[in-house]
Write a protein that holds these residues in place. Structure first.
Motif, PDB file in Angstrom:
ATOM      1  N   GLN A  10       0.832  -1.211   0.000  1.00  0.00           N
ATOM      2  CA  GLN A  10       0.000   0.000   0.000  1.00  0.00           C
ATOM      3  C   GLN A  10       0.867   1.261   0.000  1.00  0.00           C
ATOM      4  O   GLN A  10       0.423   2.313  -0.470  1.00  0.00           O
ATOM      5  N   ARG A  11       2.069   1.179   0.496  1.00  0.00           N
ATOM      6  CA  ARG A  11       2.933   2.344   0.689  1.00  0.00           C
ATOM      7  C   ARG A  11       4.090   2.372  -0.307  1.00  0.00           C
ATOM      8  O   ARG A  11       5.099   3.046  -0.083  1.00  0.00           O
ATOM      9  N   ALA A  12       3.919   1.687  -1.430  1.00  0.00           N
ATOM     10  CA  ALA A  12       5.004   1.500  -2.392  1.00  0.00           C
ATOM     11  C   ALA A  12       5.370   2.758  -3.171  1.00  0.00           C
ATOM     12  O   ALA A  12       6.384   2.767  -3.876  1.00  0.00           O
ATOM     13  N   THR A  13       4.589   3.830  -3.054  1.00  0.00           N
ATOM     14  CA  THR A  13       4.972   5.068  -3.750  1.00  0.00           C
ATOM     15  C   THR A  13       6.088   5.820  -3.029  1.00  0.00           C
ATOM     16  O   THR A  13       6.618   6.792  -3.575  1.00  0.00           O
ATOM     17  N   ALA A  14       6.440   5.391  -1.821  1.00  0.00           N
ATOM     18  CA  ALA A  14       7.617   5.977  -1.158  1.00  0.00           C
ATOM     19  C   ALA A  14       8.841   5.775  -2.041  1.00  0.00           C
ATOM     20  O   ALA A  14       8.967   4.762  -2.740  1.00  0.00           O
ATOM     21  N   GLY A  15       9.750   6.713  -2.005  1.00  0.00           N
ATOM     22  CA  GLY A  15      10.987   6.526  -2.754  1.00  0.00           C
ATOM     23  C   GLY A  15      11.684   5.251  -2.340  1.00  0.00           C
ATOM     24  O   GLY A  15      12.228   4.516  -3.174  1.00  0.00           O
ATOM     25  N   LEU A  16      11.657   4.958  -1.044  1.00  0.00           N
ATOM     26  CA  LEU A  16      12.217   3.726  -0.504  1.00  0.00           C
ATOM     27  C   LEU A  16      11.448   3.366   0.748  1.00  0.00           C
ATOM     28  O   LEU A  16      11.102   4.244   1.552  1.00  0.00           O
ATOM     29  N   ILE A  17      11.143   2.084   0.920  1.00  0.00           N
ATOM     30  CA  ILE A  17      10.596   1.560   2.161  1.00  0.00           C
ATOM     31  C   ILE A  17      11.724   0.858   2.910  1.00  0.00           C
ATOM     32  O   ILE A  17      12.420   0.017   2.347  1.00  0.00           O
ATOM     33  N   ILE A  18      11.906   1.215   4.166  1.00  0.00           N
ATOM     34  CA  ILE A  18      12.794   0.456   5.048  1.00  0.00           C
ATOM     35  C   ILE A  18      11.881  -0.306   5.998  1.00  0.00           C
ATOM     36  O   ILE A  18      11.194   0.300   6.837  1.00  0.00           O
ATOM     37  N   ALA A  19      11.821  -1.616   5.841  1.00  0.00           N
ATOM     38  CA  ALA A  19      10.876  -2.422   6.594  1.00  0.00           C
ATOM     39  C   ALA A  19      11.257  -2.487   8.067  1.00  0.00           C
ATOM     40  O   ALA A  19      12.384  -2.192   8.465  1.00  0.00           O
ATOM     41  N   GLU A  20      10.297  -2.903   8.857  1.00  0.00           N
ATOM     42  CA  GLU A  20      10.481  -3.013  10.302  1.00  0.00           C
ATOM     43  C   GLU A  20      11.628  -3.953  10.663  1.00  0.00           C
ATOM     44  O   GLU A  20      12.034  -4.812   9.887  1.00  0.00           O
ATOM     45  N   ALA A  21      12.128  -3.800  11.879  1.00  0.00           N
ATOM     46  CA  ALA A  21      13.298  -4.544  12.329  1.00  0.00           C
ATOM     47  C   ALA A  21      13.061  -6.044  12.344  1.00  0.00           C
ATOM     48  O   ALA A  21      12.040  -6.522  12.827  1.00  0.00           O
ATOM     49  N   SER A  22      14.031  -6.778  11.811  1.00  0.00           N
ATOM     50  CA  SER A  22      14.027  -8.241  11.843  1.00  0.00           C
ATOM     51  C   SER A  22      15.262  -8.711  12.592  1.00  0.00           C
ATOM     52  O   SER A  22      16.365  -8.216  12.363  1.00  0.00           O
ATOM     53  N   THR A  36       7.409  -4.806  -4.935  1.00  0.00           N
ATOM     54  CA  THR A  36       7.946  -4.652  -6.286  1.00  0.00           C
ATOM     55  C   THR A  36       6.831  -4.606  -7.316  1.00  0.00           C
ATOM     56  O   THR A  36       6.868  -3.791  -8.252  1.00  0.00           O
ATOM     57  N   ALA A  37       5.824  -5.461  -7.166  1.00  0.00           N
ATOM     58  CA  ALA A  37       4.701  -5.477  -8.103  1.00  0.00           C
ATOM     59  C   ALA A  37       3.945  -4.153  -8.087  1.00  0.00           C
ATOM     60  O   ALA A  37       3.361  -3.751  -9.100  1.00  0.00           O
ATOM     61  N   ALA A  38       3.973  -3.475  -6.933  1.00  0.00           N
ATOM     62  CA  ALA A  38       3.301  -2.175  -6.822  1.00  0.00           C
ATOM     63  C   ALA A  38       4.201  -1.020  -7.241  1.00  0.00           C
ATOM     64  O   ALA A  38       3.811   0.145  -7.117  1.00  0.00           O
ATOM     65  N   GLY A  39       5.407  -1.333  -7.720  1.00  0.00           N
ATOM     66  CA  GLY A  39       6.314  -0.302  -8.218  1.00  0.00           C
ATOM     67  C   GLY A  39       7.261   0.257  -7.190  1.00  0.00           C
ATOM     68  O   GLY A  39       7.917   1.275  -7.458  1.00  0.00           O
ATOM     69  N   GLY A  40       7.380  -0.403  -6.031  1.00  0.00           N
ATOM     70  CA  GLY A  40       8.212   0.130  -4.968  1.00  0.00           C
ATOM     71  C   GLY A  40       9.553  -0.551  -4.826  1.00  0.00           C
ATOM     72  O   GLY A  40       9.895  -1.471  -5.583  1.00  0.00           O
ATOM     73  N   ARG A  41      10.309  -0.093  -3.835  1.00  0.00           N
ATOM     74  CA  ARG A  41      11.632  -0.599  -3.514  1.00  0.00           C
ATOM     75  C   ARG A  41      11.700  -0.775  -1.997  1.00  0.00           C
ATOM     76  O   ARG A  41      11.257   0.109  -1.253  1.00  0.00           O
ATOM     77  N   ILE A  42      12.257  -1.890  -1.537  1.00  0.00           N
ATOM     78  CA  ILE A  42      12.255  -2.163  -0.102  1.00  0.00           C
ATOM     79  C   ILE A  42      13.615  -2.656   0.369  1.00  0.00           C
ATOM     80  O   ILE A  42      14.257  -3.479  -0.286  1.00  0.00           O
ATOM     81  N   PHE A  43      14.062  -2.094   1.488  1.00  0.00           N
ATOM     82  CA  PHE A  43      15.209  -2.588   2.250  1.00  0.00           C
ATOM     83  C   PHE A  43      14.661  -3.283   3.502  1.00  0.00           C
ATOM     84  O   PHE A  43      13.598  -2.898   4.005  1.00  0.00           O
ATOM     85  N   LEU A  44      15.368  -4.272   4.002  1.00  0.00           N
ATOM     86  CA  LEU A  44      15.008  -4.896   5.268  1.00  0.00           C
ATOM     87  C   LEU A  44      15.969  -4.422   6.348  1.00  0.00           C
ATOM     88  O   LEU A  44      17.186  -4.413   6.140  1.00  0.00           O
ATOM     89  N   GLN A  45      15.415  -4.028   7.485  1.00  0.00           N
ATOM     90  CA  GLN A  45      16.265  -3.597   8.597  1.00  0.00           C
ATOM     91  C   GLN A  45      16.572  -4.786   9.496  1.00  0.00           C
ATOM     92  O   GLN A  45      15.697  -5.587   9.812  1.00  0.00           O
ATOM     93  N   MET A  46      17.825  -4.895   9.922  1.00  0.00           N
ATOM     94  CA  MET A  46      18.274  -5.972  10.804  1.00  0.00           C
ATOM     95  C   MET A  46      18.576  -5.388  12.178  1.00  0.00           C
ATOM     96  O   MET A  46      19.365  -4.451  12.301  1.00  0.00           O
ATOM     97  N   GLU A  47      17.926  -5.975  13.206  1.00  0.00           N
ATOM     98  CA  GLU A  47      18.058  -5.458  14.570  1.00  0.00           C
ATOM     99  C   GLU A  47      18.188  -6.617  15.548  1.00  0.00           C
ATOM    100  O   GLU A  47      17.383  -7.541  15.538  1.00  0.00           O
ATOM    101  N   HIS A  48      19.177  -6.555  16.381  1.00  0.00           N
ATOM    102  CA  HIS A  48      19.343  -7.485  17.500  1.00  0.00           C
ATOM    103  C   HIS A  48      18.976  -6.730  18.764  1.00  0.00           C
ATOM    104  O   HIS A  48      19.510  -5.659  19.039  1.00  0.00           O
ATOM    105  N   GLY A  49      18.055  -7.289  19.572  1.00  0.00           N
ATOM    106  CA  GLY A  49      17.579  -6.567  20.744  1.00  0.00           C
ATOM    107  C   GLY A  49      18.581  -6.446  21.866  1.00  0.00           C
ATOM    108  O   GLY A  49      18.477  -5.551  22.697  1.00  0.00           O
ATOM    109  N   GLY A  50      19.561  -7.364  21.922  1.00  0.00           N
ATOM    110  CA  GLY A  50      20.483  -7.321  23.046  1.00  0.00           C
ATOM    111  C   GLY A  50      19.744  -7.527  24.353  1.00  0.00           C
ATOM    112  O   GLY A  50      18.975  -8.473  24.511  1.00  0.00           O
ATOM    113  N   ARG A  51      19.940  -6.615  25.306  1.00  0.00           N
ATOM    114  CA  ARG A  51      19.301  -6.775  26.611  1.00  0.00           C
ATOM    115  C   ARG A  51      17.798  -6.502  26.564  1.00  0.00           C
ATOM    116  O   ARG A  51      17.093  -6.802  27.535  1.00  0.00           O
ATOM    117  N   ILE A  52      17.312  -5.928  25.453  1.00  0.00           N
ATOM    118  CA  ILE A  52      15.875  -5.688  25.312  1.00  0.00           C
ATOM    119  C   ILE A  52      15.249  -6.976  24.788  1.00  0.00           C
ATOM    120  O   ILE A  52      15.134  -7.194  23.574  1.00  0.00           O
TER     121      ILE A  52
END
Length: 364
Positions: free
Chosen positions: A51-63, A95-111
């Motif tokens: 739905q939000r693929a018109t953003a220049g770039l999507i950075i997805a939520e932390a994985s 991609t099918a909606a015309g967008g571009r996506i990066f995946l964010q990588m996050e380690h919670g550590g003590r959280i």
């Protein structure tokens, strides 16, 4: 109504790494807790991002790149085949909606909490997060984490690199390494959470070492299409830094030869001397995330005034979180000056179904 004369630079095309972007509006990573209990991205997540693929770039939520890195229930992972397949569905939809996506990588550590990961959290030092952690059974006191050994550190660096390779296999255009907001990499940087006396603690060069090694390993794994997120002025989750003015310039100097595609500065303040210093030292594109107020309604202009100030201070792209959360067609609304949907306060921001997630209306 948005003053469209001030928003024009936001809609100019630009290049980021190997990507040509149609505009300079980036959807910031925002955890929404819609993955399965095993960390697999779900079909509704694919719908949400498409739905939000018109953003220049999507950075997805932390994985998380490994099991012990889980923070809260519903967080996606990026270390199993099932998780990779789930992210592939998300990337294909964007991609099918015309967008571009990066995946964010996050380690919670003590959280984190054993009720979420099945494991005792790890951290640079055995210092518990102040307060509680969300678990499937509610808020629980944060446990004292296990201090990471040098073998743990080496394995975690390798896990980040492996996760980056899986992200590319899933169809993501690149990855972002999360070193902000009090999570593991930020914990190594901060004097409040890193009390080590070995090669990863103490002096500035030692405290930045883990972050540098992670970024280098990710670069070796997938090449130039990766960024780094920092938040020098966002002292949450028990983070305190008494030498940020020295540490972050040193970190950028160490990373410049590695050549990340971008630096993403969270809670950026264009008037802060440190922001100007980071801009001067960083040779690649800089994404700035403006401070819009944590509990306030969205600004009437959608944050474009704050964006204009950051662009004037040297930012190349602007990332928005909640404006994109509530407005799947944010780019069109800001371009035309149309009113914005308010963020709904009657539903949970985290977890749940389509309500308050994929049901925000578009203009057409």
């Amino acid at each position: 109504m948005t003053d469209t004369s001030t928003t024009a630079p936001l809609f100019a095309p630009t290049r980021l790494g190997s990507l040509d972007l149609p505009n300079r509006l980036v959807m910031a990573p925002m955890s929404r807790h819609r993955a399965t209990a095993d960390g697999v991205p779900t079909p509704i997540m694919a719908e949400y991002y498409a739905q939000r693929a018109t953003a220049g770039l999507i950075i997805a939520e932390a994985s998380t790149p490994n099991q012990v890195g889980y923070t809260y229930p519903g967080i996606p992972g990026l270390f199993t085949e099932a998780q990779t397949a789930g992210w592939r569905h998300v990337a294909e939809a964007v991609t099918a909606a015309g967008g571009r996506i990066f995946l964010q990588m996050e380690h919670g550590g003590r959280i984190g909490h054993p009720d979420n990961s099945g494991l005792v959290p790890v951290a640079p030092s055995p210092i518990a997060l102040p307060g509680t952690v969300q678990t499937p059974s509610g808020q629980r006191d944060a446990p004292v984490p296990r201090e990471m050994t040098t073998d743990d550190i080496r394995e975690t660096v390798a896990d980040f690199a492996a996760a980056a390779r899986l992200a590319v296999r899933a169809g993501a255009a690149g990855v972002e390494v999360h070193s902000a907001n009090g999570y593991l990499l930020n914990q190594f940087l901060a004097t409040s959470t890193n009390h080590r006396t070995d090669a990863y603690g103490g002096s500035v060069p030692r405290r930045i070492r883990f972050v540098v090694e992670v970024v280098e390993a990710v670069a070796d794994a997938i090449g130039p299409d990766r960024g780094l997120r920092i938040s020098p002025d966002n002292l949450i989750n028990g983070i305190a830094m008494d030498d940020a003015d020295r540490l972050f310039p040193a970190l950028l100097d160490a990373l410049a030869p590695v050549g990340p595609a971008y630096l993403h500065v969270g809670y950026a303040d264009p008037a802060a001397p440190l922001f100007g210093e980071l801009r001067r030292r960083w040779p690649a594109p800089l994404i700035a995330n403006p401070v819009l107020g944590r509990r306030l309604p969205l600004p009437a202009d959608g944050g474009t005034s704050a964006a204009a100030e950051l662009l004037a201070a040297g930012a190349d792209l602007i990332s928005f979180g909640r404006p994109f959360l509530a407005n799947p067609d944010l780019v069109a609304r800001l371009r035309t000056g149309a009113p914005l949907n308010p963020v709904r306060r009657d539903v949970s921001m985290y977890g749940g179904d389509a309500t308050g997630y994929t049901d925000y209306p578009s203009l057409t």
